[in-house]
Motif scaffolding. Structure first.
Motif, PDB file in Angstrom:
ATOM      1  N   GLU A 212      50.286  28.998  45.392  1.00  0.00           N
ATOM      2  CA  GLU A 212      51.141  30.224  44.996  1.00  0.00           C
ATOM      3  C   GLU A 212      52.573  29.822  44.909  1.00  0.00           C
ATOM      4  O   GLU A 212      53.452  29.803  44.116  1.00  0.00           O
ATOM      5  N   ASN A 213      52.904  28.952  46.054  1.00  0.00           N
ATOM      6  CA  ASN A 213      54.212  28.428  46.068  1.00  0.00           C
ATOM      7  C   ASN A 213      54.344  27.419  45.056  1.00  0.00           C
ATOM      8  O   ASN A 213      55.256  27.290  44.422  1.00  0.00           O
ATOM      9  N   SER A 251      44.665  32.560  36.559  1.00  0.00           N
ATOM     10  CA  SER A 251      44.302  31.522  35.744  1.00  0.00           C
ATOM     11  C   SER A 251      43.342  30.474  36.560  1.00  0.00           C
ATOM     12  O   SER A 251      42.941  29.315  36.262  1.00  0.00           O
ATOM     13  N   LYS A 252      43.185  30.631  37.928  1.00  0.00           N
ATOM     14  CA  LYS A 252      42.484  29.869  38.997  1.00  0.00           C
ATOM     15  C   LYS A 252      43.340  28.775  39.366  1.00  0.00           C
ATOM     16  O   LYS A 252      42.864  27.764  39.516  1.00  0.00           O
ATOM     17  N   MET A 280      41.612  21.649  34.713  1.00  0.00           N
ATOM     18  CA  MET A 280      40.742  21.981  35.488  1.00  0.00           C
ATOM     19  C   MET A 280      41.341  23.181  36.372  1.00  0.00           C
ATOM     20  O   MET A 280      42.489  23.312  36.479  1.00  0.00           O
ATOM     21  N   LYS A 281      40.394  24.157  36.842  1.00  0.00           N
ATOM     22  CA  LYS A 281      40.943  25.430  37.777  1.00  0.00           C
ATOM     23  C   LYS A 281      40.659  24.764  39.229  1.00  0.00           C
ATOM     24  O   LYS A 281      39.982  23.771  39.442  1.00  0.00           O
ATOM     25  N   PHE A 282      41.359  25.480  39.980  1.00  0.00           N
ATOM     26  CA  PHE A 282      41.280  25.085  41.419  1.00  0.00           C
ATOM     27  C   PHE A 282      39.973  25.481  42.080  1.00  0.00           C
ATOM     28  O   PHE A 282      39.701  26.726  41.731  1.00  0.00           O
ATOM     29  N   SER A 283      39.155  24.754  43.127  1.00  0.00           N
ATOM     30  CA  SER A 283      37.944  25.336  43.569  1.00  0.00           C
ATOM     31  C   SER A 283      38.149  25.182  45.160  1.00  0.00           C
ATOM     32  O   SER A 283      38.761  23.958  45.561  1.00  0.00           O
ATOM     33  N   GLN A 287      35.280  29.544  46.637  1.00  0.00           N
ATOM     34  CA  GLN A 287      35.318  29.966  45.349  1.00  0.00           C
ATOM     35  C   GLN A 287      35.093  28.698  44.477  1.00  0.00           C
ATOM     36  O   GLN A 287      35.898  28.007  43.991  1.00  0.00           O
ATOM     37  N   ASP A 288      33.937  28.768  43.635  1.00  0.00           N
ATOM     38  CA  ASP A 288      33.553  27.529  42.936  1.00  0.00           C
ATOM     39  C   ASP A 288      33.985  27.695  41.536  1.00  0.00           C
ATOM     40  O   ASP A 288      33.365  28.745  40.606  1.00  0.00           O
ATOM     41  N   ASN A 289      34.954  27.165  40.942  1.00  0.00           N
ATOM     42  CA  ASN A 289      35.551  27.434  39.555  1.00  0.00           C
ATOM     43  C   ASN A 289      35.209  26.045  38.784  1.00  0.00           C
ATOM     44  O   ASN A 289      36.156  25.889  37.663  1.00  0.00           O
TER      45      ASN A 289
END
Ligand SMILES: *[C@@H]1O[C@H](CO)[C@@H](O)[C@H](O)[C@H]1NC(C)=O
Ligand SMILES: *[C@@H]1O[C@H](CO)[C@@H](O)[C@H](O)[C@H]1NC(C)=O
Ligand SMILES: *[C@@H]1O[C@H](CO)[C@@H](O)[C@H](O)[C@H]1NC(C)=O
Ligand SMILES: *[C@@H]1O[C@H](CO)[C@@H](O)[C@H](O)[C@H]1NC(C)=O
Ligand SMILES: [Ca+2]
Length: 353
Positions: A212-213, A251-252, A280-283, A287-289
């Motif tokens: 978030e930061n 947007s993950k 890529m999305k963060f996982s 939380q599996d993205n």
């Protein structure tokens, strides 16, 4: 100029001229200890250039809920206000001064928040004035003040407000806001989505600044990204990208990068690498993205922008060198492969526009 800021400016102007008269009577009993050749490690909550030592001390007194002491450098007339005085370091050219903010003058200021200055205009009236002008990142701190050392500084992010960050003021020209650091295995990086979202660890050693930061920091402009790494033979490598962005939580925290340079293979944008990090999305384990049929975060024991699964795993287990565990350590495959866990990594960003 709007009326509000005009009033504030006027008030501030008045304050400065009246300070010596008004404040001396209050503070005359307050003792302060000063030590030459040392500075407080901080966090530094405010940096002010081109002011005298007495004014520097006054600026600290005006922030009784925030400031506990100052670092002052006569040569540059540079003033650093710090919120903690429990740790110091040797630093030629500096004097550190401890202030006793517990004296009862602060009772006049109880109505002010930590983000406000407490200004006494007369013996009866105390004004809380918003302490504007906070730096947006380590780049602006670095650009506006000569020769600030690396360390902890308070910055102000959109929507989130004040955040303490580690600034690297030495590497590659300085001005870097560090968002990841590994160096000794002192912190656990196998964490949940929420922990990666909010950040964790110790800014003085190992940490993740928080997605978030990072997102709100990067939303302020265009940023470069640099990753530095070291192995247990004391060899170092780096990669650098001319642009780096991280989306919001919806947007993950999707990552995008361009413009590779460096002295080791490119894990982040080399499209010929199947496990490239770009887009890529963060996982995290909860939380599996990722793009893999199974759970990369669980398999690589890390939160990261996993693909299927990765080409670099800087948030992996601190396994300290050669390991039999396949890609669970702090790895960077184009350099020391999946079975070698690095000694240190540092990921950081610098604003370019
Ligand atoms: C110093 O104080 C800060 C916050 O007040 C704390 O996080 C840190 O652990 C302290 N350091 C030592 C060495 O006590
Ligand atoms: C401040 O005032 C309170 C009571 O008003 C007193 O108990 C306390 O000791 C005072 N603190 C100092 C530092 O003088
Ligand atoms: C790496 O550097 C550290 C600290 O400078 C030193 O103690 C150590 O012996 C070095 N290791 C190697 C393999 O050169
Ligand atoms: C990109 O990947 C290819 C294939 O793995 C490799 O040959 C090339 O050296 C890589 N380029 C960079 C800049 O890492
Ligand atoms: Ca998956």
């Amino acid at each position: 100029m709007n009326p509000h800021s005009l009033i504030r400016k006027t008030l501030y102007g008045m304050t400065l001229t009246m300070l010596p008269i008004c404040l001396l009577s209050f503070y005359v009993t307050v003792t302060s200890a000063s030590v030459h050749g040392e500075r407080y490690i901080g966090p530094v909550v405010r940096v002010m250039g081109i002011i005298g030592q007495q004014q520097c001390v006054r600026e600290c007194r005006h922030r009784p809920k925030l400031c506990r002491g100052v670092n002052y450098r006569k040569q540059e007339l540079l003033c650093e206000l710090v919120s903690a005085i429990n740790e110091t370091e040797q630093k030629p050219g500096y004097v550190r001064i401890e202030l006793d903010q517990s004296a009862n003058i602060t009772q006049h200021c109880v109505s002010c928040s930590a983000d406000e200055m407490c200004i006494t205009l007369s013996s009866k009236k105390v004004h809380c004035i918003a302490d504007s002008d906070s730096p947006a990142d380590c780049t602006s701190l670095h650009n506006n003040n000569c020769g600030l050392p690396s360390g902890l500084y308070r910055i102000k992010l959109p929507f989130l407000g004040h955040v303490t960050a580690f600034c690297d003021m030495d590497t590659d020209g300085g001005g870097w806001t560090v968002f990841q650091k590994r160096q000794d295995g002192s912190k656990d990086f196998y964490r949940t989505w929420t922990e990666y979202k909010n950040g964790f660890g110790n800014l003085r050693s190992e940490f993740w600044l928080g997605n978030e930061n990072l997102h709100h920091l990067l939303s302020q402009g265009t940023y470069k990204m640099r990753m530095d790494m070291e192995d247990f033979d004391n060899q170092t490598r780096y990669v650098k990208y001319t642009s780096f962005n991280v989306g919001d939580e919806s947007s993950k925290y999707t990552v995008t990068l361009t413009g590779f340079s460096g002295n080791v293979g490119d894990c982040f944008t080399n499209a010929t690498i199947a496990k490239v990090i770009n887009n890529m999305k963060f996982s995290t384990w909860d939380q599996d993205n990722d793009l893999f049929t199974r759970n990369c975060a669980a398999q690589s024991t890390s939160g990261w922008w996993h693909n299927s699964c990765n080409c670099a795993n800087p948030n992996g287990l601190y396994l300290a060198g050669e390991t039999t565990l396949n890609n669970q350590g702090v790895t960077y495959h184009p350099w020391r492969d999946k079975f070698y866990s690095l000694k240190s990594t540092r990921l950081m960003v610098r604003r370019v526009a």
